[in-house]
Design an enzyme around this catalytic site. Structure first.
Site, mmCIF file in Angstrom:
data_model
loop_
_atom_site.group_PDB
_atom_site.id
_atom_site.type_symbol
_atom_site.label_atom_id
_atom_site.label_comp_id
_atom_site.label_asym_id
_atom_site.label_seq_id
_atom_site.Cartn_x
_atom_site.Cartn_y
_atom_site.Cartn_z
ATOM 1 N N HIS A 81 0.835 -1.202 0.000
ATOM 2 C CA HIS A 81 0.000 0.000 0.000
ATOM 3 C C HIS A 81 0.874 1.257 0.000
ATOM 4 C CE1 HIS A 81 -2.648 3.051 2.198
ATOM 5 N NE2 HIS A 81 -3.023 3.016 0.922
ATOM 6 N N HIS B 95 -1.983 1.188 7.919
ATOM 7 C CA HIS B 95 -3.397 1.320 7.524
ATOM 8 C C HIS B 95 -4.126 -0.011 7.511
ATOM 9 C CE1 HIS B 95 -0.858 4.327 5.316
ATOM 10 N NE2 HIS B 95 -1.677 5.154 5.934
HETATM 11 S S1 FES Z 1 1.277 1.007 4.305
HETATM 12 FE FE1 FES Z 1 0.425 -0.894 4.900
HETATM 13 S S2 FES Z 1 -1.691 -0.517 4.833
HETATM 14 FE FE2 FES Z 1 -0.851 1.348 4.261
#
Ligand code: FES
Length: 193
Positions: free
Chosen positions: A114, A136
């Protein structure tokens, strides 16, 4: 005028060797691995410490032995370059593209796709997942090719292609999926020893 039919285009999944094929090939490849590994070691040793190198293909590197693995205990390693952190894990249940006698040995990047936070120390053995990510909450199912199950990620966690040699040595030899932060997985950096 008749034209010759063009050969069928292989689907992406056809290009991935199955675990069975890998195991069958392992015996044949064993000798080649030993020779290739020796050459790789020599090439690595003639580079000055810290010198960078641009990868033109994935290295074949021994990362562990089947006898070293215990269910639920990750083994950390870097691949394909130093600093690209991964976990090798024996899940205890068969997994997609898992290797070993039970097909339960898998390896994944520990960098969240992500936004790049580290998933190291966030393996939950009871659920076969990496996550929730501390940033997140993305969580990846390691028995299903690193598929995200909750959180913001929309891509699978990159899975490391493994090969088990006939005596149980485990080699990393490729990456399925794009490592976070890179345009290509084959890039420049410090080679792994
Ligand atoms: S960096 Fe892992 S969920 Fe956003």
């Amino acid at each position: 005028m008749e034209t010759e039919p063009s050969p069928p285009t292989p689907h992406a999944h056809e290009l991935r060797l199955t675990r069975r094929q890998l195991m069958v090939n392992a015996g044949v490849a064993g000798t080649g691995l030993i020779v290739g590994g020796a050459i790789g070691t020599i090439l690595t040793r003639i580079l000055a410490p810290g010198q960078t190198q641009t990868l033109t293909s994935y290295p074949q590197v021994q990362i562990a032995h089947l006898n070293d693995l215990h269910v639920g205990k990750p083994v950390a390693f870097d691949y394909p370059l130093k600093g690209q952190s991964c976990y090798l894990i024996r899940l205890g249940t068969p997994a997609l593209d898992g290797v070993g006698p039970q097909g339960d040995v898998v390896a994944f990047s520990t960098t969240c796709v992500h936004m790049g936070c580290s998933l190291a120390d966030h393996y939950r053995a009871a659920y076969n997942v990496l996550g929730p990510c501390p940033c997140h909450m993305s969580t990846y199912d390691l028995s299903m090719g690193g598929m995200p199950t909750i959180g913001n990620a929309t891509e699978n966690l990159p899975q490391i292609e493994l090969l088990v040699e006939q005596h149980g040595a485990i080699f990393a030899q490729g990456v399925w999926g794009l490592l976070y932060g890179f345009e290509h997985n084959l890039t420049s950096g410090t080679p792994i020893a």
